[in-house]
Design an enzyme around this catalytic site. Sequence first.
Site, PDB file in Angstrom:
ATOM      1  N   ASP A  42       0.829  -1.208   0.000  1.00 26.61           N
ATOM      2  CA  ASP A  42       0.000   0.000   0.000  1.00 26.61           C
ATOM      3  C   ASP A  42       0.862   1.256   0.000  1.00 26.61           C
ATOM      4  O   ASP A  42       2.075   1.204  -0.092  1.00 26.61           O
ATOM      5  CB  ASP A  42      -1.042  -0.040   1.127  1.00 26.61           C
ATOM      6  CG  ASP A  42      -0.442  -0.380   2.446  1.00 26.61           C
ATOM      7  OD1 ASP A  42       0.563   0.260   2.797  1.00 26.61           O
ATOM      8  OD2 ASP A  42      -0.961  -1.274   3.134  1.00 26.61           O
TER       9      ASP A  42
ATOM     10  N   LYS B 122      -4.529   2.629  -0.133  1.00 26.83           N
ATOM     11  CA  LYS B 122      -4.882   2.952   1.250  1.00 26.83           C
ATOM     12  C   LYS B 122      -4.539   4.377   1.526  1.00 26.83           C
ATOM     13  O   LYS B 122      -3.390   4.738   1.684  1.00 26.83           O
ATOM     14  CB  LYS B 122      -4.193   2.059   2.262  1.00 26.83           C
ATOM     15  CG  LYS B 122      -5.171   1.109   2.795  1.00 26.83           C
ATOM     16  CD  LYS B 122      -4.896   0.472   4.048  1.00 26.83           C
ATOM     17  CE  LYS B 122      -5.898  -0.639   4.017  1.00 26.83           C
ATOM     18  NZ  LYS B 122      -5.641  -1.752   4.720  1.00 26.83           N
TER      19      LYS B 122
ATOM     20  N   MET C 211      -2.515   9.105  11.961  1.00 27.09           N
ATOM     21  CA  MET C 211      -3.620   9.524  11.082  1.00 27.09           C
ATOM     22  C   MET C 211      -4.386  10.702  11.681  1.00 27.09           C
ATOM     23  O   MET C 211      -5.614  10.756  11.603  1.00 27.09           O
ATOM     24  CB  MET C 211      -4.599   8.360  10.862  1.00 27.09           C
ATOM     25  CG  MET C 211      -3.959   7.128  10.253  1.00 27.09           C
ATOM     26  SD  MET C 211      -5.023   5.693  10.333  1.00 27.09           S
ATOM     27  CE  MET C 211      -4.802   5.143  12.011  1.00 27.09           C
TER      28      MET C 211
HETATM   29  N1  SAH Z   1       0.927   0.243  10.679  1.00 18.03           N
HETATM   30  C1  SAH Z   1       1.507   1.557  10.610  1.00 18.03           C
HETATM   31  C2  SAH Z   1       0.486   2.636  10.813  1.00 18.03           C
HETATM   32  C3  SAH Z   1      -0.561   2.685   9.748  1.00 18.03           C
HETATM   33  S1  SAH Z   1      -1.677   3.997   9.988  1.00 18.03           S
HETATM   34  C4  SAH Z   1       2.632   1.673  11.650  1.00 18.03           C
HETATM   35  O1  SAH Z   1       2.788   0.798  12.495  1.00 18.03           O
HETATM   36  O2  SAH Z   1       3.362   2.648  11.587  1.00 18.03           O
HETATM   37  C5  SAH Z   1      -0.977   5.233   8.985  1.00 18.03           C
HETATM   38  C6  SAH Z   1      -0.414   6.353   9.826  1.00 18.03           C
HETATM   39  O3  SAH Z   1       0.861   5.998  10.325  1.00 18.03           O
HETATM   40  C7  SAH Z   1      -0.156   7.614   9.041  1.00 18.03           C
HETATM   41  O4  SAH Z   1      -1.336   8.372   8.875  1.00 18.03           O
HETATM   42  C8  SAH Z   1       0.809   8.311   9.964  1.00 18.03           C
HETATM   43  O5  SAH Z   1       0.145   8.869  11.070  1.00 18.03           O
HETATM   44  C9  SAH Z   1       1.655   7.163  10.476  1.00 18.03           C
HETATM   45  N2  SAH Z   1       2.861   7.015   9.683  1.00 18.03           N
HETATM   46  C10 SAH Z   1       3.259   5.923   9.014  1.00 18.03           C
HETATM   47  N3  SAH Z   1       4.468   6.108   8.452  1.00 18.03           N
HETATM   48  C11 SAH Z   1       4.844   7.358   8.773  1.00 18.03           C
HETATM   49  C12 SAH Z   1       5.984   8.127   8.484  1.00 18.03           C
HETATM   50  N4  SAH Z   1       6.986   7.668   7.751  1.00 18.03           N
HETATM   51  N5  SAH Z   1       6.041   9.386   8.973  1.00 18.03           N
HETATM   52  C13 SAH Z   1       5.043   9.865   9.728  1.00 18.03           C
HETATM   53  N6  SAH Z   1       3.943   9.175  10.020  1.00 18.03           N
HETATM   54  C14 SAH Z   1       3.835   7.930   9.560  1.00 18.03           C
END
Ligand code: SAH
Length: 462
Positions: free
Chosen positions: A252, A274, A387
């Site tokens: 995604d 996504k 998010m």
């Molecule tokens: N499973 C993922 C989260 C998915 S929800 C995890 O464990 O990180 C998606 C959210 O994750 C985004 O909206 C943001 O808030 C955060 N996110 C994921 N990667 C990021 C990144 N490189 N920098 C900042 N926020 C990030």
Amino acid sequence: MKYFPLAINLQSQPVLVVGGGQIACKKIDSLLQANAKITVIAPALCEKLQGYVDKGELVWHEALFTDDSRTNQQLKQFILIVVATSCQSTNKIITKQAHSAGVLVNSAYKHDAGNVILPAIISRGDVVVTVSSNGQSPVITRYLKQQLEVFIPQNIDSLSRWAQSWRNTIKDKFSNSVDRQQFWGFLLSGKIKDWVLSGKFEQADSQIKQYLNKSDPITGQVFLVGSGPGDPDLLTIKALKLIQQAEVVLYDRLVSDAIMDLVPDYCERIYVGKKRSNHALPQDNINQLLVDLAKQGKRVLRLKGGDPFIFGRGGEELELLAENNISFQVVPGITAASGCSSYAGIPLTHRDYSQSVHFIAGHLKDESNTLNWPELVNPNQTLVFYMGLSQLGYITAQLISSGLAPTTPVAIIEKGTTEHQRTVISTLKDIAALAVSKNLKAPTLIIVGKVVLLQEKLAWYS
Ligand code: SAH
């Protein structure tokens, strides 16, 4: 290819090493692994070599090798001569004599003077991996060897012996070599391999028997793998191995391009998107697609940003697999909270400022926010919102009206751990306006709490 790699059985075979210093010692160390019968000619020996002599592991002729000291006949009795003295003219003489006696010769000082190179070796019992660079670049061979050491399991030898024990049975089951190879590929990529490597031979044997009893033994498998927040160096070794072995990958938006570059060319790629309220493929379809691909016998990699079990819907995807009896594995990844906070220099806990951390989804599945706000109001804890950007104004207003000080520090980390990482720091009262004026874009992570103040001192990544 100037030097063709060829494995030679040196068991009890006579090998002459000329030289008794560190370089000779290194060569002798690897020759001893092959149980060669070693004779050393040198006026003196380093301490380690002297130890080998004392233990009877090699024979030492305490002498200088000179032009006339050895006859052709004497040299001919050796299968290999290793030239490792510190004197170039001596090395030249020995190499010349070895050539004229027709004996294989390796020159430690000038590789192209000899006709044999000794590659770097990774030895795990019967499994031996060699690395060489035509004698051109020992630095690169050493580097590659170190990289490979990490990837080759310590007990790969037991896997090799176990595979050997099943070889004939599998040959009987699959007369066609392509089917056989496919079955081996299937076995070695799944849980059976892990069982054998961890010594659970009975479990592995009983599983393989079950497979072999089926008319169509090859079944697919799904690997739900966390790819971390973006920097490919933050992948786990297991994730990298599975990426390299996948036949089809479903990924995604949060999986970075740098990570997708690691997927092999032959692997089919399916983007399942996504984005908030804008899924490229509805979740139910993704779940079903995983089942369908696995039923076709494929090794399916479901690659997710961060950790699949943290706001990743990993659980939902696995439920359908479990209902369909499809085998799966889950590989955790570094979640955005860990990755972004580390790369921004904001420790999530600190004995002086914060004793706990909350991970919070800033938008909920049905778009209504049913968070218990008063529970989040504690000056000595850290709040991490995933998010949360689109509802930042609402989130900050709720926290303030529930009692958190408007001056509470807040950080927003945009595209954390990637080369585009940006960190914006403000307070609960002002951060929403700042996020707009700085034009912050997803993915962003929001950190609320006193730990944010440490960023000024601890930021290290730029
Ligand atoms: N499973 C993922 C989260 C998915 S929800 C995890 O464990 O990180 C998606 C959210 O994750 C985004 O909206 C943001 O808030 C955060 N996110 C994921 N990667 C990021 C990144 N490189 N920098 C900042 N926020 C990030």
